[in-house]
Design a protein around this motif. Structure first.
Motif, PDB file in Angstrom:
ATOM      1  N   ARG A  81      36.093  15.557 -38.923  1.00  0.00           N
ATOM      2  CA  ARG A  81      35.665  15.067 -40.238  1.00  0.00           C
ATOM      3  C   ARG A  81      34.467  15.870 -40.735  1.00  0.00           C
ATOM      4  NH1 ARG A  81      34.880   8.654 -40.372  1.00  0.00           N
ATOM      5  NH2 ARG A  81      34.867   9.087 -42.615  1.00  0.00           N
ATOM      6  N   LYS A  82      34.408  16.054 -42.033  1.00  0.00           N
ATOM      7  CA  LYS A  82      33.257  16.688 -42.654  1.00  0.00           C
ATOM      8  C   LYS A  82      32.121  15.666 -42.674  1.00  0.00           C
ATOM      9  CE  LYS A  82      32.299  19.538 -46.731  1.00  0.00           C
ATOM     10  NZ  LYS A  82      32.883  20.027 -48.013  1.00  0.00           N
ATOM     11  N   VAL A  83      30.956  16.075 -42.188  1.00  0.00           N
ATOM     12  CA  VAL A  83      29.823  15.156 -42.054  1.00  0.00           C
ATOM     13  C   VAL A  83      28.554  15.839 -42.569  1.00  0.00           C
ATOM     14  CG1 VAL A  83      28.403  13.814 -40.457  1.00  0.00           C
ATOM     15  CG2 VAL A  83      30.870  14.033 -40.044  1.00  0.00           C
ATOM     16  N   TRP A  84      27.819  15.129 -43.418  1.00  0.00           N
ATOM     17  CA  TRP A  84      26.534  15.619 -43.922  1.00  0.00           C
ATOM     18  C   TRP A  84      25.419  15.033 -43.060  1.00  0.00           C
ATOM     19  CZ3 TRP A  84      30.789  15.002 -46.758  1.00  0.00           C
ATOM     20  CH2 TRP A  84      31.109  15.991 -47.703  1.00  0.00           C
ATOM     21  N   ILE A  85      24.462  15.888 -42.678  1.00  0.00           N
ATOM     22  CA  ILE A  85      23.333  15.463 -41.869  1.00  0.00           C
ATOM     23  C   ILE A  85      22.083  15.413 -42.746  1.00  0.00           C
ATOM     24  CG2 ILE A  85      21.857  16.030 -39.899  1.00  0.00           C
ATOM     25  CD1 ILE A  85      24.254  17.410 -38.624  1.00  0.00           C
ATOM     26  N   TYR A  86      21.337  14.330 -42.649  1.00  0.00           N
ATOM     27  CA  TYR A  86      20.119  14.150 -43.454  1.00  0.00           C
ATOM     28  C   TYR A  86      18.905  14.093 -42.521  1.00  0.00           C
ATOM     29  CZ  TYR A  86      23.513  13.369 -47.108  1.00  0.00           C
ATOM     30  OH  TYR A  86      24.553  13.532 -47.984  1.00  0.00           O
ATOM     31  N   GLU A 124      32.488  12.149 -44.623  1.00  0.00           N
ATOM     32  CA  GLU A 124      33.223  12.327 -45.871  1.00  0.00           C
ATOM     33  C   GLU A 124      33.939  11.028 -46.247  1.00  0.00           C
ATOM     34  OE1 GLU A 124      35.858  15.833 -47.906  1.00  0.00           O
ATOM     35  OE2 GLU A 124      36.172  15.439 -45.775  1.00  0.00           O
ATOM     36  N   GLY A 125      33.759  10.618 -47.491  1.00  0.00           N
ATOM     37  CA  GLY A 125      34.371   9.394 -47.968  1.00  0.00           C
ATOM     38  C   GLY A 125      33.602   8.132 -47.629  1.00  0.00           C
ATOM     39  N   GLY A 126      32.452   8.274 -46.956  1.00  0.00           N
ATOM     40  CA  GLY A 126      31.683   7.099 -46.554  1.00  0.00           C
ATOM     41  C   GLY A 126      30.262   7.132 -47.087  1.00  0.00           C
ATOM     42  N   ALA A 127      29.466   6.178 -46.620  1.00  0.00           N
ATOM     43  CA  ALA A 127      28.067   6.069 -47.023  1.00  0.00           C
ATOM     44  C   ALA A 127      27.170   6.599 -45.911  1.00  0.00           C
ATOM     45  CB  ALA A 127      27.725   4.608 -47.313  1.00  0.00           C
ATOM     46  N   LYS A 128      25.884   6.815 -46.227  1.00  0.00           N
ATOM     47  CA  LYS A 128      24.932   7.225 -45.203  1.00  0.00           C
ATOM     48  C   LYS A 128      24.822   6.139 -44.132  1.00  0.00           C
ATOM     49  CE  LYS A 128      22.054  10.189 -48.113  1.00  0.00           C
ATOM     50  NZ  LYS A 128      20.694  10.441 -48.658  1.00  0.00           N
ATOM     51  N   ASN A 136      23.624   5.301 -39.657  1.00  0.00           N
ATOM     52  CA  ASN A 136      23.024   5.651 -38.381  1.00  0.00           C
ATOM     53  C   ASN A 136      23.923   6.656 -37.655  1.00  0.00           C
ATOM     54  OD1 ASN A 136      23.116   5.099 -35.344  1.00  0.00           O
ATOM     55  ND2 ASN A 136      21.181   4.112 -35.897  1.00  0.00           N
ATOM     56  N   ALA A 137      23.357   7.780 -37.203  1.00  0.00           N
ATOM     57  CA  ALA A 137      24.157   8.840 -36.606  1.00  0.00           C
ATOM     58  C   ALA A 137      24.792   8.414 -35.287  1.00  0.00           C
ATOM     59  CB  ALA A 137      23.293  10.075 -36.404  1.00  0.00           C
ATOM     60  N   GLY A 138      24.053   7.630 -34.486  1.00  0.00           N
ATOM     61  CA  GLY A 138      24.623   7.159 -33.221  1.00  0.00           C
ATOM     62  C   GLY A 138      25.809   6.260 -33.443  1.00  0.00           C
ATOM     63  N   GLU A 139      25.711   5.405 -34.443  1.00  0.00           N
ATOM     64  CA  GLU A 139      26.816   4.505 -34.789  1.00  0.00           C
ATOM     65  C   GLU A 139      28.038   5.296 -35.221  1.00  0.00           C
ATOM     66  OE1 GLU A 139      27.776   1.076 -38.142  1.00  0.00           O
ATOM     67  OE2 GLU A 139      25.697   1.615 -37.705  1.00  0.00           O
ATOM     68  N   PHE A 140      27.811   6.334 -36.057  1.00  0.00           N
ATOM     69  CA  PHE A 140      28.919   7.174 -36.490  1.00  0.00           C
ATOM     70  C   PHE A 140      29.582   7.845 -35.287  1.00  0.00           C
ATOM     71  CE2 PHE A 140      30.202  11.582 -37.090  1.00  0.00           C
ATOM     72  CZ  PHE A 140      31.365  11.390 -37.833  1.00  0.00           C
ATOM     73  N   ALA A 141      28.760   8.434 -34.398  1.00  0.00           N
ATOM     74  CA  ALA A 141      29.287   9.195 -33.281  1.00  0.00           C
ATOM     75  C   ALA A 141      30.138   8.308 -32.355  1.00  0.00           C
ATOM     76  CB  ALA A 141      28.138   9.834 -32.501  1.00  0.00           C
TER      77      ALA A 141
END
Length: 304
Positions: A236-241, A286-290, A292-297
């Motif tokens: 998935r395409k993921v933006w890092i902030y 992609e397609g989601g909201a900002k 927590n990175a750990g939660e996403f992973a």
């Protein structure tokens, strides 16, 4: 002074309100038309609330725009965050001409993403310039400049809102006073020092994990909060902030390939780069909201 105001968005609104608050007369406000369905521009909304004449021309090159400017009979033009091209024939109509704000130390970083690029390129200093606009992009003579440092962990948003935004508002007031007071000693820009960078778009904001970790970190913070630096994780395409940089000085201490997930914690995900790791704290798939990175992973089944 009787001012003709050209600008948009929150910065334009703040500058307009600053001139009004100190007693200057704003004869009229020019701002870019909003796209269909978009909410009213912040400057336009503020100007209308104050009962000021508002002009929204598709082009400031048009005879209608020039006629509107002439009818204002203004002493000075103020350009505060302008993305429309304003030709020399337009900006020279006010009696004292026009001054413009640019968020870099011209002639460095001419162009539209001039706050992002100094961070991305690892500079430790930037600032703002008030200058006389010409038909060249950010090429006119300098009225004044103000400098500020770029902190080693400072993001685009922090640099702009905490430093460049207030500096710019104050500098436009100061520049207007200098011009109105008869000061004419503008300094030509040194073309031998000039640099230009375009927009930071998708191609520019893609993370190259084979680059040194410092470069990756600078790119991420120079794109935070917009447009965001991005990569591909778990297909998935993921933006890092928000993120942290971890530099490793010992050869072989980083295990795995560049861009590979090294570890997942409750709140973050560690990603390998050359000479260290980036600990991503906040991401947007992609397609989601900002989030927590750990939660996403964990949700994406990433781990080491």
């Amino acid at each position: 002074m009787k001012i003709a105001f050209i600008g948009q968005q929150d910065f334009g609104r703040a500058v307009l309100e600053a001139f009004i608050a100190r007693g200057d007369t704003v004869a009229g406000v020019f701002c870019k038309p909003e796209p269909p369905g978009a909410k009213p521009d912040a400057l336009r909304a503020a100007a209308e609330k104050l009962g000021l004449p508002v002009f929204q021309f598709k082009s400031l090159r048009s005879p209608e725009a020039e006629a509107a400017m002439r009818a204002l009979d203004a002493d000075l033009g103020i350009m505060a965050y302008v993305l429309q091209f304003a030709p020399h024939t337009f900006v020279t109509i006010p009696k004292l001409g026009t001054i413009q704000f640019h968020p870099s130390l011209l002639p460095l970083h001419r162009g539209p993403s001039s706050i992002s690029w100094p961070i991305i390129l690892g500079r430790k200093e930037t600032g703002i310039t008030i200058f006389r606009p010409t038909d060249g992009l950010d090429e006119g003579p300098i009225v004044l400049q103000k400098r500020c440092d770029i902190g080693p962990d400072e993001t685009l948003g922090e640099l702009y809102f905490n430093k460049l935004f207030p500096l710019g508002v104050q500098a436009l007031l100061e520049g207007a006073d200098k011009v109105a007071g008869g000061w004419r000693d503008e300094v030509p820009q040194d073309e031998t020092l000039a640099s230009y960078e375009g927009w930071v778009n998708e191609a520019e904001s893609r993370i190259n994990w084979h680059a040194p970790v410092d470069h990756v970190y600078n790119l991420i913070r120079g794109c935070n909060p917009a447009p965001g630096a991005w990569t591909t994780l778990g297909g998935r395409k993921v933006w890092i902030y928000d993120c942290r940089k971890h530099v490793v000085r010992t050869f072989g201490a980083v295990r795995g390939q560049p861009g590979e997930v090294a570890a997942v914690t409750a709140d973050s995900v560690f990603l390998n780069a050359q000479g260290g790791q980036i600990e991503a704290l906040r991401v947007r798939p992609e397609g989601g909201a900002k989030m927590n990175a750990g939660e996403f992973a964990r949700g994406a089944g990433l781990g080491a």
